[in-house]
Structure formats: C-alpha cells, structure tokens
Design an enzyme around this catalytic site. Structure first.
Site, PDB file in Angstrom:
ATOM      1  N   ASP A  67      -6.230  30.629  10.537  1.00 42.15           N
ATOM      2  CA  ASP A  67      -7.466  31.119  10.736  1.00 42.15           C
ATOM      3  C   ASP A  67      -8.343  31.260   9.589  1.00 42.15           C
ATOM      4  OD1 ASP A  67      -5.857  32.844   9.505  1.00 42.15           O
ATOM      5  OD2 ASP A  67      -5.483  34.572  11.243  1.00 42.15           O
ATOM      6  N   ASN A 136      -2.519  45.887  15.241  1.00 41.51           N
ATOM      7  CA  ASN A 136      -3.021  46.011  16.562  1.00 41.51           C
ATOM      8  C   ASN A 136      -2.085  44.987  17.598  1.00 41.51           C
ATOM      9  OD1 ASN A 136      -4.113  43.831  16.044  1.00 41.51           O
ATOM     10  ND2 ASN A 136      -6.282  44.123  16.943  1.00 41.51           N
ATOM     11  N   HIS A 138      -2.170  41.563  16.885  1.00 46.20           N
ATOM     12  CA  HIS A 138      -2.766  40.276  16.722  1.00 46.20           C
ATOM     13  C   HIS A 138      -2.017  39.388  15.968  1.00 46.20           C
ATOM     14  CE1 HIS A 138      -5.381  41.262  12.895  1.00 46.20           C
ATOM     15  NE2 HIS A 138      -4.245  40.558  12.406  1.00 46.20           N
ATOM     16  N   GLU A 143      -6.731  38.427  19.066  1.00 50.13           N
ATOM     17  CA  GLU A 143      -6.816  39.782  19.318  1.00 50.13           C
ATOM     18  C   GLU A 143      -6.038  40.315  20.578  1.00 50.13           C
ATOM     19  OE1 GLU A 143      -6.891  41.619  16.691  1.00 50.13           O
ATOM     20  OE2 GLU A 143      -9.097  41.426  15.923  1.00 50.13           O
TER      21      GLU A 143
HETATM   22  C1  F6R Z   1      -3.806  35.951   8.599  1.00 49.93           C
HETATM   23  C2  F6R Z   1      -3.073  36.214  10.019  1.00 49.93           C
HETATM   24  C3  F6R Z   1      -3.229  37.660  10.394  1.00 49.93           C
HETATM   25  C4  F6R Z   1      -2.517  38.661   9.377  1.00 49.93           C
HETATM   26  C5  F6R Z   1      -2.263  39.999   9.798  1.00 49.93           C
HETATM   27  C6  F6R Z   1      -1.472  40.931   9.041  1.00 49.93           C
HETATM   28  O1  F6R Z   1      -3.965  34.389   8.412  1.00 49.93           O
HETATM   29  O2  F6R Z   1      -2.818  35.419  10.616  1.00 49.93           O
HETATM   30  O3  F6R Z   1      -2.598  37.606  11.630  1.00 49.93           O
HETATM   31  O4  F6R Z   1      -0.966  38.183   9.608  1.00 49.93           O
HETATM   32  O5  F6R Z   1      -3.656  40.489  10.009  1.00 49.93           O
HETATM   33  O6  F6R Z   1      -2.382  40.854   7.985  1.00 49.93           O
HETATM   34  P1  F6R Z   1      -1.546  41.837   6.592  1.00 49.93           P
HETATM   35  O7  F6R Z   1      -0.479  40.912   6.020  1.00 49.93           O
HETATM   36  O8  F6R Z   1      -2.587  41.934   5.515  1.00 49.93           O
HETATM   37  O9  F6R Z   1      -0.994  43.040   6.990  1.00 49.93           O
END
Ligand code: F6R
Length: 248
Positions: A67, A136, A138, A143
C-alpha cells in the site's frame, strides 16, 4: 494455523529473517509482498544485517508493496516509498526494476490501481506475503467494512487508522485521508503468509482476528482461511489468545 509466540521482539525478528533467508535460498527469485509500519522495522534491520554479513542476497528477489498513502510525494519522509528506502532497499542488493510500490502521487489513482493490479496479475502469484495488522483489524489498508474489495483500490482511511499512524507525522492533520492498497484477493492468493504482530495494543485484535468469527468487519480474520500462514507474535500481542498458544 501455525502460531508462534516469542518472549522478545528481537527473537521473533531473527526467526522471521531466518525463515525468509531459507525461502530465498530455496527460490532465489522469490516474489515477496512487503508491508510497512512499525512492526516490520526490526525484521528489515535483521535482513539488512544478514545481507551485510554476506548470508543473504536479494539480487533476484522481486518485491511488491501492499500500500501507499495518496497525496504524499514519493520523497516525503512518511511515504511508504521512503520507508522502504530507509529501512530496507537502500541497504540491500535488490534490483530497482524488481521493486514495486503503488504510486500515491499520480493524477489518476484509478488508473494507478489498474496498473498495479496488472503487475500483480503478471507476477501470477506472490510466494511470500509479509503482513502486519492495524488495531482495527485492517490488513494492507483494507479497512473494516460491510464488504471488502478483491483488487487494488483507493480507500478512505478510518479515523482509528489515521490516529494510529499520526505518531509518524508532525501533526495529526498531516496524515493523508486516502490510500491505495492491494486488495484481499491478491493478499489471500499469496502462496505463504508471514504475519507479525507486536505489543499489547495488538492483543485484542489478534484475539478477534484469529479466534473470533470471520468477518469483513475484521479483515485480518479472513487470514484464518489461508492454507499456509505462519503467525509470529510477541507475548504481549498473544496475551489474550485462549487456545492458539504454542510458545517458542
Ligand atoms: C502497512 C500495512 C498496514 C500495517 C498496519 C500495522 O503496509 O500494510 O496494514 O501493517 O497498519 O501498522 P504498525 O506496524 O505500524 O502497527
């Protein structure tokens, strides 16, 4: 599902890096799906260490990021493009033409989503997808919603995600409201998934995702359906699991 729980994040990162090294030894042109965020930073540091020590070459590996924020120039410190350069690709021998990151700063984001989808289609199937999870639920930036989208698409970030990611920005208002993300189809099509979660703020969602019902309101719960997923957790992230416990 293969769930492994570690006392410390460093042990988890070493285990994950060794696993990736083995996969690259078996298949030097491994197609990897890459995550960003705080979770994989230690793993990427470990991969860089192993590369510098001469134990690991990425010269034939290709990488496809999950992403990217929309509206941040690639050079912006908090773009996932800059993240990848800072934490991994500037320090290893991966070839630039084998790096694929959705571009969040083009005029037509739907065209960019189509372009990225075609690229993933040409790749046929990723060999190994690295994944984290948002508080959450995702994965990528898919989301929670009443329906989930299969292909690469533009998504409006939830307030929870913006809040969680505001730690990386100077001001909360600077967090982009939209992102482009690989969809659930391509994530679930990966041959193997290496899932990582660290810290107590992930404990509730880990319990919901891996022991709760499968629901689009917790996209991570779809991972229960993947035939070859390894779930690596530190003991804080695993603390609310009731039956999925197998300490390392
Ligand atoms: C980022 C991604 C997101 C993160 C998630 C957790 O490329 O795919 O799904 O894995 O937001 O983020 P952290 O690791 O910062 O808690």
């Amino acid at each position: 599902m293969n769930v492994k729980i570690f006392e410390k994040a460093e042990q988890l990162n070493q285990y994950a890096a060794t696993f990736i090294t083995q996969q690259i030894k078996i298949k030097p042109n491994l197609k990897m799906g890459m995550a960003t965020g705080r979770t994989p930073i230690g793993l990427y540091e470990e991969l860089v260490r192993q590369h510098i020590a001469g134990a690991l070459s990425f010269s034939q590996v290709s990488m496809y990021n999950l992403d990217e924020y929309i509206g941040l120039p690639r050079q912006h410190d908090q773009s996932f493009y800059s993240f990848m350069k800072r934490h991994l690709i500037n320090h290893i021998d991966v070839k630039r033409h084998n790096l694929h990151i959705p571009n969040g700063s083009v005029a037509n984001m739907n065209e960019e989503a189509d372009r990225y989808d075609k690229l993933l289609l040409q790749a046929e199937q990723l060999d190994l997808q690295i994944l984290g999870i948002g508080t959450n639920g995702h994965i990528g930036f898919n989301e929670p919603d009443q329906k989930l989208i299969g292909g690469t698409h533009v998504v409006e970030l939830t307030n929870e995600t913006k809040w969680a990611n505001s730690k990386d920005f100077e001001k909360a208002e600077d967090v982009p409201s939209y992102a482009i993300t690989m969809g659930l189809r391509d994530i679930m099509r990966s041959k193997k998934i290496l899932f990582i979660a660290l810290g107590k703020e992930k404990a509730e969602i880990i319990q919901e995702a891996f022991e709760g019902n499968i629901s689009t309101w917790c996209p991570g719960s779809l991972l229960q359906l993947h035939p070859d997923i390894m779930v690596l957790l530190d003991k804080e992230a695993a603390s609310l699991l009731t039956y999925n416990k197998s300490p390392c």
